[in-house]
Structures are given as C-alpha cells and as structure tokens.
Design a protein around this motif. Structure first.
Motif: not given
Length: 109
Positions: A26-27, A53-60
């Motif tokens: 799914i990730m 926070g996984y997607n926030a890290a990717l978005l950063a």
C-alpha cells in the motif's frame, strides 16, 4: 522476516491498535499518489494521515536513503483531519481510511 502487513504504531490504554503504518504494498501505491500530486517547491500541501509522518517525509523531498530528510519548510501539526489548519492549500492528500470526504476539505484547497 518480511511481511506485507500493516504495522501497529499506536495502542490505546487497553492495548488495542488505534493507528498503524500501511503495509508495504500500500505504501508503494501511496508513493505513486504522491507523485501524481505534482508538488512544486512553493506549494502548501495538507497531508492528512495516520500520524507516522512517512508521507510528510516523502513530501519534504526525502531521498529514500538512510540520511535525514530535508524538512525545511515542513510543519507537522497534530490535529483532527476533519478540522484542518487554515488554508489555502495547493494540494491535499489523505492517506488514511475514511467513510466520506469531510466537507471542510472541499473549501480548504
């Protein structure tokens, strides 16, 4: 051992799971969704997730290496996703299960 299953990240006082990180398959799908957002450097993005926070890290611009992500310009806000911080937002993505789109999301972008 590898397992394509969700990982509990938060338990309530009785030991029941109340938050989890999605299973790896799914990730991978969510990574494609993040790519489809076409986020640009100046965009304000509201990512409503489960809290890992996984997607926030990717978005950063996380480079998917073991080095720390560049989180300059990232604000992590712990809040109820049905009551987001004031916009406007250039992009909005939800990475958790919900029954219906909260009406406030339709005016947040």
């Amino acid at each position: 051992m590898y397992s394509d299953t969700p990982l509990l990240t938060k338990l309530d006082a009785d030991g029941r799971g109340i938050s989890s990180s999605s299973q790896p398959s799914i990730m991978a799908i969510m990574l494609d969704a993040l790519d489809a957002l076409d986020v640009q450097a100046a965009h304000r993005v509201l990512e409503v997730g489960a809290g890992t926070g996984y997607n926030a890290a990717l978005l950063a611009n996380f480079e998917r290496t073991w080095k720390a992500p560049d989180t300059k310009g990232v604000a992590v806000i712990e809040a109820d996703g049905t009551n987001p911080p004031p916009g406007p937002w250039d992009r909005l993505i939800a990475t958790y299960a919900f029954d219906a789109i909260p009406p406030v999301w339709l005016t947040a972008v």
